[in-house]
Design a protein around this motif. Structure first.
Motif, PDB file in Angstrom:
ATOM      1  N   UNK A  30     -11.067  -4.552  27.465  1.00  0.00           N
ATOM      2  CA  UNK A  30     -11.479  -4.591  28.796  1.00  0.00           C
ATOM      3  C   UNK A  30     -11.430  -5.984  29.472  1.00  0.00           C
ATOM      4  N   UNK A  31     -11.964  -7.091  28.759  1.00  0.00           N
ATOM      5  CA  UNK A  31     -11.837  -8.327  29.538  1.00  0.00           C
ATOM      6  C   UNK A  31     -10.354  -8.768  29.739  1.00  0.00           C
ATOM      7  N   UNK A  32      -9.413  -8.480  28.983  1.00  0.00           N
ATOM      8  CA  UNK A  32      -8.154  -8.839  29.306  1.00  0.00           C
ATOM      9  C   UNK A  32      -7.705  -8.377  30.459  1.00  0.00           C
ATOM     10  N   UNK A  33      -8.198  -7.033  30.821  1.00  0.00           N
ATOM     11  CA  UNK A  33      -7.781  -6.551  32.150  1.00  0.00           C
ATOM     12  C   UNK A  33      -8.269  -7.181  33.438  1.00  0.00           C
ATOM     13  N   UNK A  34      -9.267  -8.252  33.189  1.00  0.00           N
ATOM     14  CA  UNK A  34      -9.745  -9.058  34.487  1.00  0.00           C
ATOM     15  C   UNK A  34      -9.126 -10.322  34.238  1.00  0.00           C
ATOM     16  N   UNK A  35      -8.771 -10.874  35.479  1.00  0.00           N
ATOM     17  CA  UNK A  35      -8.131 -12.121  35.631  1.00  0.00           C
ATOM     18  C   UNK A  35      -9.002 -13.383  35.447  1.00  0.00           C
ATOM     19  N   UNK A  36      -9.098 -14.237  34.711  1.00  0.00           N
ATOM     20  CA  UNK A  36     -10.003 -15.415  34.534  1.00  0.00           C
ATOM     21  C   UNK A  36      -8.955 -16.678  34.738  1.00  0.00           C
ATOM     22  N   UNK A  37      -7.821 -16.360  34.585  1.00  0.00           N
ATOM     23  CA  UNK A  37      -6.879 -17.676  34.439  1.00  0.00           C
ATOM     24  C   UNK A  37      -6.861 -17.935  33.121  1.00  0.00           C
ATOM     25  N   UNK A  38      -6.893 -19.277  32.682  1.00  0.00           N
ATOM     26  CA  UNK A  38      -6.678 -19.822  31.570  1.00  0.00           C
ATOM     27  C   UNK A  38      -7.939 -19.427  30.536  1.00  0.00           C
ATOM     28  N   UNK A  39      -9.007 -18.955  31.075  1.00  0.00           N
ATOM     29  CA  UNK A  39     -10.328 -18.636  30.558  1.00  0.00           C
ATOM     30  C   UNK A  39     -10.054 -17.339  29.583  1.00  0.00           C
ATOM     31  N   UNK A  40      -8.966 -16.658  29.816  1.00  0.00           N
ATOM     32  CA  UNK A  40      -8.708 -15.354  29.184  1.00  0.00           C
ATOM     33  C   UNK A  40      -8.469 -15.545  27.673  1.00  0.00           C
ATOM     34  N   UNK A  41      -7.646 -16.586  27.488  1.00  0.00           N
ATOM     35  CA  UNK A  41      -7.523 -17.159  26.107  1.00  0.00           C
ATOM     36  C   UNK A  41      -8.672 -17.470  25.483  1.00  0.00           C
ATOM     37  N   UNK A  42      -9.453 -18.146  26.068  1.00  0.00           N
ATOM     38  CA  UNK A  42     -10.752 -18.783  25.531  1.00  0.00           C
ATOM     39  C   UNK A  42     -11.483 -17.637  25.248  1.00  0.00           C
ATOM     40  N   UNK A  43     -12.023 -16.843  26.000  1.00  0.00           N
ATOM     41  CA  UNK A  43     -12.823 -15.695  25.919  1.00  0.00           C
ATOM     42  C   UNK A  43     -12.342 -14.575  24.836  1.00  0.00           C
ATOM     43  N   UNK A  44     -10.855 -14.294  24.796  1.00  0.00           N
ATOM     44  CA  UNK A  44     -10.327 -13.508  23.790  1.00  0.00           C
ATOM     45  C   UNK A  44     -10.610 -14.220  22.228  1.00  0.00           C
ATOM     46  N   UNK A  45     -10.333 -15.500  22.375  1.00  0.00           N
ATOM     47  CA  UNK A  45     -10.700 -16.202  21.070  1.00  0.00           C
ATOM     48  C   UNK A  45     -12.107 -16.237  20.593  1.00  0.00           C
TER      49      UNK A  45
END
Lengths: 101, 529, 226
Positions: A30-45
Motif C-alpha cells: 500500500x505504501x508503495x502506491x503513495x509517492x514519497x519520492x526518495x523516502x519510498x525506498x527508506x520506508x520500504x527498507x
C-alpha cells in the motif's frame, strides 16, 4: 522433555508472527502506491527490516538463543553496511569530469 | 583405548593406504594433506617466479615474450595467493595444531574439514585447466574491464578462485566453531595460546570477507558470459565498483595471510626464549584489532583508480591505524626476547627473520598508505618489494619456522639442525638481495607487471635475479631437510623444545584422538618463569 | 566409542566422538549453521550493495525497469514464502513435541510452498523471456512500450541483469533448500527426529528462514520501489 537451554516457543506465538508478517506485506504494497519520492525506498527498507527482525527473533529463535548468534549475525550486517558506506562515499564524492569516451 | 599408545599406534600408522588418507576425517591427516598440496603449489608458483626473474635478468626479451610474461606473472600471483599463502598457515599448520592447542579431539566438523581440502583440490584443478585455454593474463586481481574482454581462459581461473574461496570459508567456519565449542575444560579465552587467537581472528576474516569475493567473481563471470553491465562502463556499469568489491575481500585476505603467521611467531618466540610471553593480552587483542580494522582500509589499493579523493583520504587515514596493533605485536615480541634464555634453533631464526623483514614490509606499507606518496609509487616495483617483504618475508618465513617448530610433533622426528639453519641463511640473504633492490627500482620509477625495462634498471635487476635464485636454493635445502628428517630423523620425544602449550603434552606423533586423557587446563599457555 | 551412557537423553542418536555430549554437538551444529548464514548474508549483500548503488545512480531507469514486473506475483510469492517459514518453524515445534506425524505434515507443506514459489518464478521468467527481456547483452525487447523505454534508457538491460542475478541466486537457494527439506522428510519418515534430537531440522530451518529473509528485502527492492 526439553533438555537444558532449548526454549519452546508456544504455538500461537508462531501464528501471531505470521499474521504480523502478512499485515506488514500488505502495508509495504500500500505504501508503495503513495509517492514519497526518495523516502519510498527508506520506508520500504524499514518495513522489510521489521519483518526480518520478526523472522529472526521468533522463527529463527534468536530471541531465546545464545546472544553470541545475535552479535555474530549483527556483525555480518554491520560489515555489509561498511561495504555500502565506503562505496557510496566514493560514488557521491567523485568529481565528474565530463564524458571521457 | 589406553592400550593404543603403548602399542605405538598414532595418527600416521593407525591405518595405511592412500585411500585411508583421502577419506580421513582426522584433522592431523587433513593438515598433512594440506601440507603436501601447498608444497606442490609452492613449487609450481616458485618455478614461475624463477622464470620471471630469468626474464627480467636483462633488458629486452630473454626467455619469453610479453604475452608469456603476463601469463607467467598471473599464474605466479594467483597460485601463490590463492593456493599457497591463504591456505598455507590456517589450513595446514592451523588444522594440525588448533585442536591440539585447545585440548580437543578434532575440529568441530571433520567432514566439512575434508570437504574444504577437496574444494582446494577441485578449485586448483579448474584454475590450472585455464592453461588449456591459453591461460590468463589479467594478473591475480582480475581487474575489469580487461578481464571481461581478454580472450583466453580467464573464466576458468576465476571459477577456480571461486571454488578455492569455499575451501577458505569452510576452514574459517570450522575454526570459529571449534574455538568456541571444543575448548578443553578450564581453557578460557584468556588461556588460549596466541596461535589460536591469531587463527580465530583469521577465521573471522575468512568467513566475513570471502563471500564478497564469491559474489564479485560470480558477477565477473556473468559479465563475461552475459554482459550484465555491472562493471562495464559501456553498459552503465562502474569498473571501480569491481575494485571496491574485490579489495573488500582481498585486503582482509592480506591479513588472512599475515595474522596466522604472527601467531606462529608468537609461539616460537616464547618457546625459544623460554620465557612467558610479554603482553599476552595485548598480542591477543591486537590480532582481533587487526582483523577488525582490515575491513575499513581496502581503498588504499585504489588511490589512482578514479576513486574520489575524499574516499582516498579517508582510506589513507584509517590505513595508518593498522600500524598500531602491528607495532604492539612487534614490541611485545622483542620484549619477550629481552632477558630470555634464548635458543637460536632454526624455528627462532625464522621468527627473527620474520620480525626483521616484516618490520621493513610494514613500515614501507605506511609509506604507501600516504595518498600523495602512493601516487608516485603506485604500480612501481616499490609496491612489489613492499608486499613481498610482507608476504614472503612475513608469511613464508613463518611457515618455514612453523614447519621446523612442529615437525617433531607432526612426525615424531627431529630435522637436521645444521641444514635447517643453512636453509634459513640462504632464504634470508637471498630474500633481501632480491627485494631490497626493488625498493630502489620502484623509487627510480620502474613500473611493475612489464616484461621489459629501460637499460638503466638493468644492474639492480641482475642483483635481484641472483637473489631470487638464492631463495630458490634455500627452499630446495629446506625441502631436503624435511625429506631427510622424515626418512632419517632422530626420534623427537614428546617435547623436544621444552615448550608449554598443550600439544607438547601428548605423544609425538599424537594418537588418533590427540590426547589419551582429556587435558584439564589450570593455567595460562606460557607458564615458563 | 561405546559410551552409551553419554547419550542418555537422546534415545538413539549417537553424537560424534569428538564432542563430550549430544548437547555440545547440538550447539556446535547450530553455531556452524549461523556462521554459514553469515557468509550467505555477505554474499547476497554484495549484490544488494551493487543494486542500491546503481539504483541511486539511475533512479528513473530502475523505475522504468520495475514497471515490467508484476507486483502481484511478487506479493503472492512473498505470502507463499512467509507461510512456508511458519510451517518450517512448526516442524521444529512438533519435533520438540515428539509428534512425528505433524513434523512430516509441516515439512511436506514447506516443500510444497517451495514448489509453488518456483512455479510462479518460472511463469515470471518465461513472460520476461517471451518479451525479449533477457539479462545483459541478450536484452532485446520487441514490445513498443519496452522499445521506447530502451531508447530512453540505453542501459535498461542493467536493471534486468540485477533482476535475473538476484532472483536467480535466490531461486537457486530455494532449490537447495527444497532438496534439504526432502532429505529431512526422508529422515523424519524413519523416525529419526524427536525432542532429544532434531538438530538437522533446526539447521535446515535456519537456512530456509534465511532464504525467506532475503526475499523479504528482494520483494520491495525489485517490485515496489523500482
Amino acid at each position: 522433555m526439553a533438555s537444558g537451554g532449548k526454549h519452546i516457543i508456544p504455538f500461537n506465538v508462531y501464528i501471531k508472527v505470521l499474521l504480523a508478517l502478512l499485515a506488514l506485506t500488505v502495508v509495504t504494497v500500500l505504501v508503495a502506491q503513495v509517492h514519497f519520492g526518495a523516502f519510498n525506498t527508506v520506508i520500504a527498507m524499514l518495513i522489510a527490516s521489521i519483518k526480518a527482525g520478526l523472522v529472526l527473533a521468533i522463527f529463527m529463535h534468536l530471541k531465546y538463543d545464545d546472544k553470541l548468534y545475535v552479535v555474530w549475525f549483527g556483525s555480518a550486517v554491520f560489515f555489509l553496511v561498511v561495504l555500502w558506506l565506503f562505496c557510496w562515499t566514493d560514488f557521491y564524492t567523485r568529481v565528474f569530469q565530463g564524458p571521457i569516451l | 583405548m589406553a592400550t593404543a599408545a603403548h602399542s605405538g599406534k598414532n595418527y600416521l600408522n593407525e591405518k595405511s593406504g592412500l585411500w585411508s588418507w583421502l577419506t580421513s576425517l582426522d584433522h592431523k591427516r587433513i593438515g598433512i594433506m594440506y601440507m603436501i598440496s601447498v608444497m606442490i603449489f609452492f613449487a609450481i608458483g616458485g618455478t614461475f617466479a624463477m622464470l620471471l626473474r630469468w626474464e627480467l635478468f636483462g633488458a629486452g626479451p630473454t626467455i619469453m615474450n610479453a604475452h608469456q610474461y603476463n601469463q607467467t606473472m598471473t599464474f605466479h600471483g594467483a597460485i601463490m595467493v590463492f593456493m599457497v599463502i591463504i591456505p598455507g598457515i590456517p589450513a595446514f599448520l592451523g588444522n594440525f595444531i588448533l585442536p591440539l592447542h585447545l585440548g580437543a579431539k578434532d575440529v568441530a566438523f571433520p567432514r566439512v574439514n575434508l570437504m574444504s581440502w577437496y574444494c582446494l583440490m577441485v578449485g586448483s584443478a579448474i584454475a590450472f585447466w585455464s592453461l588449456f585455454y591459453h591461460g590468463s593474463d589479467t594478473g591475480w586481481t582480475f581487474y575489469t574491464p580487461y578481464s571481461v574482454t581478454t580472450q583466453n581462459g580467464t573464466i576458468w581461473l576465476v571459477f577456480g578462485a571461486f571454488i578455492i574461496g569455499f575451501s577458505s570459508i569452510l576452514t574459517g567456519l570450522n575454526f570459529i566453531v571449534t574455538t568456541h565449542k571444543l575448548r578443553a575444560p578450564g581453557m578460557s579465552f584468556w588461556r588460549m595460546p596466541l596461535f589460536v587467537w591469531a587463527l580465530y581472528s583469521t577465521a573471522l576474516l575468512q568467513v566475513l570477507a570471502t563471500p564478497v569475493l564469491a559474489i564479485t567473481l560470480l558477477l565477473l563471470a556473468m559479465e563475461r558470459l552475459l554482459g550484465i553491465g555491472v562493471f562495464d562502463p559501456n553498459l552503465g556499469g562502474d569498473p571501480v565498483l569491481f575494485q571496491h568489491f574485490f579489495w573488500f575481500y582481498s585486503h582482509p585476505a592480506v591479513y588472512i595471510m599475515i595474522l596466522p603467521a604472527m601467531g606462529v611467531v608468537s609461539e616460537i618466540i616464547t618457546a625459544f626464549s623460554h620465557k612467558t610471553i610479554f603482553g599476552y593480552k595485548a598480542i591477543a587483542l591486537s590480532s582481533v584489532g587487526i582483523a577488525a580494522v582490515s575491513f575499513f582500509v581496502w581503498g588504499h589499493h585504489m588511490f589512482v583508480s578514479g576513486q574520489s579523493e575524499i574516499a582516498g583520504i579517508i582510506f589513507s587515514f584509517i590505513t595508518m591505524l593498522v600500524g598500531v596493533p602491528t607495532a604492539i605485536k612487534c614490541f611485545n615480541w622483542v620484549a619477550t626476547l629481552y632477558r630470555g634464555s634464548v635458543r637460536f634453533d632454526s624455528p627462532l631464526l625464522f621468527a627473527l627473520g620474520f620480525l626483521f623483514l616484516f618490520t621493513i614490509g610494514g613500515v614501507t606499507g605506511i609509506i604507501l598508505a600516504t595518498v600523495g606518496i602512493d601516487v608516485h609509487f603506485h604500480d612501481t616495483y616499490f609496491v612489489v618489494a613492499h608486499f613481498h617483504y610482507v608476504m614472503v618475508g612475513g608469511t613464508l618465513m613463518a611457515i618455514m619456522g612453523g614447519i621446523y617448530y612442529w615437525f617433531p610433533k607432526m612426525f615424531g622426528k627431529l630435522v637436521n639442525e645444521f641444514w635447517a639453519r643453512l636453509s634459513f641463511v640462504f632464504i634470508f640473504i637471498g630474500f633481501n638481495v632480491t627485494f631490497f633492490p626493488q625498493f630502489v627500482l620502484g623509487a627510480m620509477g620502474m613500473p611493475r607487471r612489464y616484461f621489459d625495462y629501460l637499460p638503466e634498471y638493468e644492474p639492480l635487476n641482475r642483483i635481484s635475479s641472483f637473489g631470487a635464485w638464492t631463495i630458490g636454493v634455500g627452499f630446495l635445502i629446506g625441502l631436503g631437510v624435511i625429506i631427510h628428517g622424515l626418512l632419517r630423523g632422530k626420534p623427537a620425544g614428546p617435547n623436544p623444545w621444552g615448550a608449554k602449550t598443550l600439544e607438547w603434552t601428548t605423544a609425538s606423533p599424537p594418537p588418533h584422538e590427540n590426547f589419551l586423557v582429556q587435558p584439564v587446563v589450570t593455567a595460562g599457555p606460557y607458564e615458563y618463569r | 566409542m561405546s559410551t552409551v551412557s553419554s547419550s542418555q537423553h537422546n534415545n538413539g542418536h549417537h553424537h560424534a566422538h569428538h564432542f563430550e555430549s549430544a548437547e555440545a554437538e547440538y550447539h556446535a551444529s547450530k553455531f556452524g549453521t549461523w556462521t554459514f548464514l553469515v557468509t550467505e548474508i555477505l554474499m547476497f549483500g554484495g549484490l544488494f550493495v551493487g543494486y542500491i548503488l546503481y539504483h541511486e545512480r539511475y533512479p528513473q531507469m530502475f523505475h522504468a525497469g520495475s514497471t515490467f514486473l508484476d507486483w502481484r506475483l511478487g506479493a503472492l510469492n512473498t505470502v507463499v514464502l512467509l507461510f512456508s517459514s511458519l510451517t518450517m518453524a512448526l516442524s521444529i515445534y512438533y519435533a520438540q513435541m515428539n509428534d512425528k506425524r505433524k513434523v512430516l505434515i509441516n515439512l511436506y507443506i514447506t516443500l510444497a510452498c517451495g514448489f509453488v514459489f518456483m512455479i510462479v518464478k518460472a511463469f515470471e521468467y518465461t513472460s520476461k523471456f517471451s518479451h525479449g527481456l533477457f539479462p545483459g547483452k541478450y536484452f532485446n525487447p520487441h514490445e513498443p512500450h519496452a522499445i521506447q523505454l530502451h531508447q530512453q534508457f540505453p542501459d535498461l538491460a542493467q536493471y534486468f541483469s540485477f533482476y535475473f542475478t538476484m532472483t536467480g541466486l535466490h531461486g537457486s537457494h530455494v532449490l537447495v533448500g527444497m532438496g534439504l527439506i526432502g532429505w529431512l522428510i526422508y529422515r523424519a519418515h524413519k523416525g529419526e527426529f524427536h525432542s532429544g534430537y532434531y538438530t538437522p531440522v533446526e539447521c535446515v530451518g535456519l537456512f530456509w528462514h534465511l532464504v525467506d529473509l532475503i526475499w523479504i528485502y528482494l520483494f520491495p527492492l525489485l517490485y515496489l520501489v523500482g
